[in-house]
Scaffold this active site. Sequence first.
Site, PDB file in Angstrom:
ATOM      1  N   GLU A  96      38.902  37.819  52.957  1.00 20.57           N
ATOM      2  CA  GLU A  96      38.118  37.606  51.768  1.00 20.57           C
ATOM      3  C   GLU A  96      37.555  38.797  51.088  1.00 20.57           C
ATOM      4  OE1 GLU A  96      38.685  35.200  54.030  1.00 20.57           O
ATOM      5  OE2 GLU A  96      39.730  34.251  52.382  1.00 20.57           O
ATOM      6  N   ASP A 151      63.072  56.465  33.073  1.00 25.47           N
ATOM      7  CA  ASP A 151      62.880  55.171  33.681  1.00 25.47           C
ATOM      8  C   ASP A 151      62.399  54.119  32.521  1.00 25.47           C
ATOM      9  OD1 ASP A 151      63.661  55.763  36.208  1.00 25.47           O
ATOM     10  OD2 ASP A 151      61.803  55.827  37.184  1.00 25.47           O
ATOM     11  N   PRO A 182      41.995  43.552  44.461  1.00 26.33           N
ATOM     12  CA  PRO A 182      42.398  42.638  42.995  1.00 26.33           C
ATOM     13  C   PRO A 182      41.242  42.991  42.094  1.00 26.33           C
ATOM     14  CG  PRO A 182      41.904  41.129  44.753  1.00 26.33           C
ATOM     15  CD  PRO A 182      41.950  42.516  45.434  1.00 26.33           C
ATOM     16  N   ARG A 210      58.619  58.482  44.190  1.00 21.68           N
ATOM     17  CA  ARG A 210      59.610  58.734  43.163  1.00 21.68           C
ATOM     18  C   ARG A 210      58.939  59.731  42.107  1.00 21.68           C
ATOM     19  NH1 ARG A 210      60.893  55.693  39.397  1.00 21.68           N
ATOM     20  NH2 ARG A 210      62.966  55.546  39.472  1.00 21.68           N
TER      21      ARG A 210
HETATM   22 CL1  6GU Z   1      45.472  45.990  45.551  1.00 19.15          CL
HETATM   23  N1  6GU Z   1      45.181  43.510  46.981  1.00 19.15           N
HETATM   24  C1  6GU Z   1      45.007  42.213  47.064  1.00 19.15           C
HETATM   25  N2  6GU Z   1      44.511  41.779  48.182  1.00 19.15           N
HETATM   26  N3  6GU Z   1      45.380  41.550  46.092  1.00 19.15           N
HETATM   27  C2  6GU Z   1      46.070  42.003  45.039  1.00 19.15           C
HETATM   28  C3  6GU Z   1      45.974  43.651  44.786  1.00 19.15           C
HETATM   29  C4  6GU Z   1      45.349  44.163  46.038  1.00 19.15           C
HETATM   30  N4  6GU Z   1      46.525  43.861  43.820  1.00 19.15           N
HETATM   31  C5  6GU Z   1      46.797  42.569  43.159  1.00 19.15           C
HETATM   32  N5  6GU Z   1      46.373  41.406  43.861  1.00 19.15           N
END
Ligand code: 6GU
Length: 246
Positions: free
Chosen positions: A116, A169, A89, A154
């Site tokens: 984590e 798309d 994230p 794709r």
């Molecule tokens: Cl790539 N990993 C995690 N754990 N949470 C996420 C993500 C990735 N992308 C958005 N949330």
Amino acid sequence: MRIDVLTLFPAMFQGPMTESMLWKARDRKLLDLRLHDIRDFTTDKHRTADDIPYGGGGGMIMKAEPVVSAVESVLADAAPATPVILMTPQGRVFSHRIAKELAAHEHLVLVCGRYEGIDDRVRQLVITDEISIGDYVLTGGELAAMVIIDAVVRHIPGVLGAFWAADEDSHADGILEGPHYTRPPVFRGLEVPTVLQQGDHGKIQQWRREQGLRRTWENRPDLLLRAKLTEDEKYLLARFADEMVK
Ligand code: 6GU
């Protein structure tokens, strides 16, 4: 295209990666998807892949050694510039543009973080790119990796049927697609728009663009700031704006 996925949960990929378009891509040898269990690269008898964080705090951290060994193992026969992408994230946010960019590579390595987080030395030593799929937190990178594989595959020539181009798309040109219909012509009193039934391809194209523009205006006005619009399309947007104030 070859994609190596490094994960503690390879079984999560059964299902999504064995159905529909992805299965066809693999069956036709357009996609060589290889799943690797990071736990196979541990060296202790308990096959330990995680440990407690330095500095305290909750949760467990993925250990560096097994992940780095796994990456080095899949890179042994790889081209020098092969991207090694950490799913996190904290990465740059995935998009149509990044999907096309990744599809231009012959080989990708996706590393799925869990718990984590992952010991940062993995990132420092072997990661070349970090990708997130949006502003929310998943329990691991596996679902994100599957999203990326689907969106990237794709764009491999031959994966979609000849009539289907990924370039048509939603998002391909910065605006969303309009609505689609199939038979019957009337369903519960709702009729398929006349223009689609009449078969004038010029008019149909114009109508679709207009509908796509309306959807973008309603649901994703942020996209319009970057979209390339003709004078006619700018005029249409002004009309949508007028409708709102009336
Ligand atoms: Cl790539 N990993 C995690 N754990 N949470 C996420 C993500 C990735 N992308 C958005 N949330």
